[in-house]
Each structure stands twice: as C-alpha cells, then as structure tokens.
Design a protein around this motif. Structure first.
Motif, PDB file in Angstrom:
ATOM      1  N   VAL A  12       0.839  -1.207   0.000  1.00  0.00           N
ATOM      2  CA  VAL A  12       0.000   0.000   0.000  1.00  0.00           C
ATOM      3  C   VAL A  12       0.873   1.256   0.000  1.00  0.00           C
ATOM      4  N   LEU A  13       1.926   1.268   0.813  1.00  0.00           N
ATOM      5  CA  LEU A  13       2.809   2.435   0.860  1.00  0.00           C
ATOM      6  C   LEU A  13       3.554   2.619  -0.456  1.00  0.00           C
ATOM      7  N   TRP A  14       3.965   1.526  -1.095  1.00  0.00           N
ATOM      8  CA  TRP A  14       4.581   1.636  -2.419  1.00  0.00           C
ATOM      9  C   TRP A  14       3.638   2.328  -3.402  1.00  0.00           C
ATOM     10  N   GLY A  15       2.340   2.018  -3.266  1.00  0.00           N
ATOM     11  CA  GLY A  15       1.365   2.582  -4.183  1.00  0.00           C
ATOM     12  C   GLY A  15       1.248   4.088  -4.101  1.00  0.00           C
ATOM     13  N   THR A  16       1.655   4.678  -2.971  1.00  0.00           N
ATOM     14  CA  THR A  16       1.623   6.140  -2.863  1.00  0.00           C
ATOM     15  C   THR A  16       2.759   6.784  -3.661  1.00  0.00           C
ATOM     16  N   GLY A  17       3.759   5.981  -4.017  1.00  0.00           N
ATOM     17  CA  GLY A  17       4.925   6.524  -4.713  1.00  0.00           C
ATOM     18  C   GLY A  17       4.608   7.070  -6.088  1.00  0.00           C
ATOM     19  N   GLY A  18       3.601   6.493  -6.761  1.00  0.00           N
ATOM     20  CA  GLY A  18       3.260   6.952  -8.104  1.00  0.00           C
ATOM     21  C   GLY A  18       2.816   8.405  -8.115  1.00  0.00           C
ATOM     22  N   ILE A  19       1.885   8.730  -7.231  1.00  0.00           N
ATOM     23  CA  ILE A  19       1.371  10.107  -7.177  1.00  0.00           C
ATOM     24  C   ILE A  19       2.439  11.062  -6.647  1.00  0.00           C
ATOM     25  N   ILE A  20       3.162  10.643  -5.601  1.00  0.00           N
ATOM     26  CA  ILE A  20       4.203  11.515  -5.040  1.00  0.00           C
ATOM     27  C   ILE A  20       5.276  11.787  -6.088  1.00  0.00           C
ATOM     28  N   GLY A  21       5.695  10.719  -6.806  1.00  0.00           N
ATOM     29  CA  GLY A  21       6.715  10.888  -7.841  1.00  0.00           C
ATOM     30  C   GLY A  21       6.248  11.785  -8.969  1.00  0.00           C
ATOM     31  N   SER A  22       4.967  11.639  -9.364  1.00  0.00           N
ATOM     32  CA  SER A  22       4.422  12.470 -10.436  1.00  0.00           C
ATOM     33  C   SER A  22       4.379  13.940 -10.017  1.00  0.00           C
ATOM     34  N   LEU A  23       3.928  14.194  -8.788  1.00  0.00           N
ATOM     35  CA  LEU A  23       3.886  15.576  -8.293  1.00  0.00           C
ATOM     36  C   LEU A  23       5.293  16.153  -8.153  1.00  0.00           C
ATOM     37  N   LEU A  24       6.240  15.309  -7.733  1.00  0.00           N
ATOM     38  CA  LEU A  24       7.623  15.757  -7.588  1.00  0.00           C
ATOM     39  C   LEU A  24       8.238  16.103  -8.941  1.00  0.00           C
ATOM     40  N   ALA A  25       7.924  15.303  -9.958  1.00  0.00           N
ATOM     41  CA  ALA A  25       8.436  15.584 -11.296  1.00  0.00           C
ATOM     42  C   ALA A  25       7.919  16.929 -11.809  1.00  0.00           C
ATOM     43  N   ASP A  26       6.641  17.206 -11.559  1.00  0.00           N
ATOM     44  CA  ASP A  26       6.060  18.478 -12.001  1.00  0.00           C
ATOM     45  C   ASP A  26       6.663  19.658 -11.233  1.00  0.00           C
ATOM     46  N   ALA A  27       6.923  19.444  -9.930  1.00  0.00           N
ATOM     47  CA  ALA A  27       7.415  20.547  -9.099  1.00  0.00           C
ATOM     48  C   ALA A  27       8.903  20.816  -9.266  1.00  0.00           C
ATOM     49  N   SER A  28       9.665  19.774  -9.656  1.00  0.00           N
ATOM     50  CA  SER A  28      11.125  19.918  -9.686  1.00  0.00           C
ATOM     51  C   SER A  28      11.722  19.960 -11.085  1.00  0.00           C
ATOM     52  N   GLY A  29      10.995  19.445 -12.074  1.00  0.00           N
ATOM     53  CA  GLY A  29      11.527  19.383 -13.428  1.00  0.00           C
ATOM     54  C   GLY A  29      12.572  18.314 -13.638  1.00  0.00           C
ATOM     55  N   ALA A  30      12.748  17.406 -12.666  1.00  0.00           N
ATOM     56  CA  ALA A  30      13.740  16.341 -12.778  1.00  0.00           C
ATOM     57  C   ALA A  30      13.204  15.192 -13.616  1.00  0.00           C
ATOM     58  N   SER A  31      14.122  14.430 -14.222  1.00  0.00           N
ATOM     59  CA  SER A  31      13.733  13.263 -15.007  1.00  0.00           C
ATOM     60  C   SER A  31      13.301  12.131 -14.080  1.00  0.00           C
ATOM     61  N   SER A  32      12.630  11.123 -14.647  1.00  0.00           N
ATOM     62  CA  SER A  32      12.150   9.999 -13.844  1.00  0.00           C
ATOM     63  C   SER A  32      13.310   9.206 -13.244  1.00  0.00           C
ATOM     64  N   VAL A  33      14.407   9.078 -13.997  1.00  0.00           N
ATOM     65  CA  VAL A  33      15.570   8.354 -13.477  1.00  0.00           C
ATOM     66  C   VAL A  33      16.202   9.122 -12.318  1.00  0.00           C
ATOM     67  N   ALA A  34      16.279  10.438 -12.456  1.00  0.00           N
ATOM     68  CA  ALA A  34      16.838  11.271 -11.382  1.00  0.00           C
ATOM     69  C   ALA A  34      15.982  11.170 -10.123  1.00  0.00           C
ATOM     70  N   ILE A  35      14.661  11.178 -10.301  1.00  0.00           N
ATOM     71  CA  ILE A  35      13.760  11.070  -9.147  1.00  0.00           C
ATOM     72  C   ILE A  35      13.934   9.721  -8.466  1.00  0.00           C
ATOM     73  N   ALA A  36      14.089   8.652  -9.263  1.00  0.00           N
ATOM     74  CA  ALA A  36      14.332   7.324  -8.682  1.00  0.00           C
ATOM     75  C   ALA A  36      15.653   7.304  -7.919  1.00  0.00           C
ATOM     76  N   ALA A  37      16.645   8.019  -8.439  1.00  0.00           N
ATOM     77  CA  ALA A  37      17.944   8.091  -7.761  1.00  0.00           C
ATOM     78  C   ALA A  37      17.818   8.810  -6.424  1.00  0.00           C
ATOM     79  N   TYR A  38      17.128   9.950  -6.420  1.00  0.00           N
ATOM     80  CA  TYR A  38      16.912  10.674  -5.164  1.00  0.00           C
ATOM     81  C   TYR A  38      16.137   9.807  -4.176  1.00  0.00           C
TER      82      TYR A  38
END
Length: 282
Positions: A12-38
């Motif tokens: 269930v907690l993993w499932g929250t990662g999709g929305i958090i990652g999507s919002l983070l990508a919009d807010a930071s302009g980072a690539s998906s690989v960079a977000i996974a690295a962070y």
C-alpha cells in the motif's frame, strides 16, 4: 506485527509513490531516473542514519550491500527504460506481473516440485487482474525486455532478502546501505541524460522528503520484516497492491475515470492477494 500484514502495508505504501513521484516531477523538473535516484539514495540515507545511531555493524555485509545496491539500481533503471521505450501501463504490467511468475518457477526448480493448483490460481487471478486494472499490453520488444529485466531484478531482490545473512548482520543494515549504493549508481545514469538536476522549492523539498520516507524507507523496512515469515512468491504477489493502491489514489485525488474493467481487475487482485495470505501447501 504479522508477516503478511507487513507485506500488505508495504504494498500500500509503495502505491503512494506513483502520485508523489508524479507531483515531484512536475514541481522539480527532474527526469524519472533522477527522481528514482533521489528516492533510493535519500531513503537509504534515512535508514543508514538510524543504523549509525544503533551502531550496527556493516563489516561482514559489504558484498551483500553492494549486490543489493546493484539489483535495486537495475530494478529501477530498467523499469524507467521500459516506460521511456513504451508506456507506464505496459511497463507496470510486465514488471510487476512477471516477478511472481519468476519466483514461482525458480522455487519450483530449486525444490524439484510442481507448484500446487492454489499457487497457479492465485498467479492467474493476480496477473489477469493487473492486466484489467492497468489496461496495458506489451508495447514493443525493447520495452518488454526492459520490463522483464526489471521484474527479474525485483524477483531476485526479494529472493535475496530471504537468504540468511552473516552472523551479527541485520537485513536493515543491508537495505539501508544498499539503497545508498543503488541511488549513487542511478545518479550516474541520470547524469547522462537531461533533467538530472532538481529545482528546489518548498513544494519539491517537501515531496522529496515524503518520497524518501513513506514509499521508500518505511515501505521497504516493512517489506523485509514481512519476508522473515513469508515466502518470496507470496511477497512478490502481495506487491500487486502497489498498482492497485496507485490506481485508487489516482481516481480519488486526480479524478481519473473508473471503468468496469478496472473494477473487475481490482476484485481479481484482491482475491489473489487473499489467497496469498493463506498458508502455502507443502
């Protein structure tokens, strides 16, 4: 906490990662690989800080830490490569759907036994439900191969978590420092392409902290705790809760439309996970 409940909470907690990652990508302009690295690096850093306070030993676990880091990086890197060469739905379907099959086959070969009927039933229900839920089909050879590699890495990651460690070494130590290593490897990969940087703002920093803590540090801690009393096959099947939770959150928060196929898929997934909660036949 019972092992199966720990796995369920992790999914269930993993499932929250999709929305958090999507919002983070919009807010930071980072690539998906960079977000996974962070995500990996900072999540691992949080866990590593806890282990430093506990004065946990790592001297006997260096090989396992490096192996965990490489596998975690391959899992994340191949998944995003599958998304880049195909789409999110197909990458999720093949990655998450292939992992329990790979674990079941490996386990059957290792034990020299044929899996029982209940194991096949829950696999069919789980993968069929996932296909209906995400609505994806394999989109090209390249994307499928990357997704299969990601699924195999997750399966390996799970089976590795079931193997005993050296005396005096805890799995929490391996997870913490392994994620730090995996995050560093993904940073090197992200540096090759665009979007490696992160635009800092109160929103992006808040989302980054949430991403590192909830679907990473806490979720994986629960996952490995659950692995102590559950098989790798059960753990990879319960991981199907990740796309189910992500879909539910997308409907509730992002107002994504709901289809009949998605509802049927969710029901099949829950039936599969319910069967996974039963004691496996010997």
């Amino acid at each position: 906490m019972p092992s199966f409940l720990s796995l369920v909470l992790a999914g269930v907690l993993w499932g929250t990662g999709g929305i958090i990652g999507s919002l983070l990508a919009d807010a930071s302009g980072a690539s998906s690989v960079a977000i996974a690295a962070y995500r990996l690096f900072l999540g691992g850093a949080v866990l590593a800080a806890i282990e430093l306070v506990r004065r946990s030993r790592i001297t006997n676990a260096l090989n396992r830490i490096l192996l965990t880091g490489v596998i975690a990086a391959v899992f994340q890197g191949c998944y995003f490569a599958a998304v880049a060469s195909g789409d999110v739905a197909s990458a999720t379907l093949v990655t998450i759907g292939s992992a329990p099959v790979i674990v079941t086959v490996v386990d059957a070969v290792r034990r020299r036994t044929i899996p029982g009927a209940i194991i096949w039933v829950r696999l069919v229900l789980g993968i069929g439900g996932l296909a209906l839920l995400v609505g994806g089909t394999p989109s090209g050879v390249t994307s499928t191969l990357f997704a299969l590699a990601s699924g195999a890495a997750f399966a390996t990651f799970t089976m590795l978590g079931r193997r005993p460690l050296s005396a005096g070494v805890e799995q929490s130590v391996v997870t913490a420092w392994g994620f730090v290593v995996g995050g560093a490897l993904l940073f090197a990969l992200a540096a090759v392409g665009p979007g490696a940087g992160l635009e800092l703002s109160s929103e992006s920093v808040s989302l980054l902290v949430l991403f590192a803590l909830v679907p990473t540090a806490l979720a994986y801690s629960l996952f490995f705790r659950g692995l102590r009393g559950a098989s790798a096959a059960t753990a990879t099947l319960v991981a199907l809760l990740e796309p189910l939770t992500a879909t539910v959150l997308a409907v509730l928060i992002l107002r994504d439309p709901v289809t009949v196929a998605m509802v049927i898929g969710a029901i099949l997934l829950l039936l599969s996970i319910g069967l996974a909660g039963r004691k496996e036949p010997r």
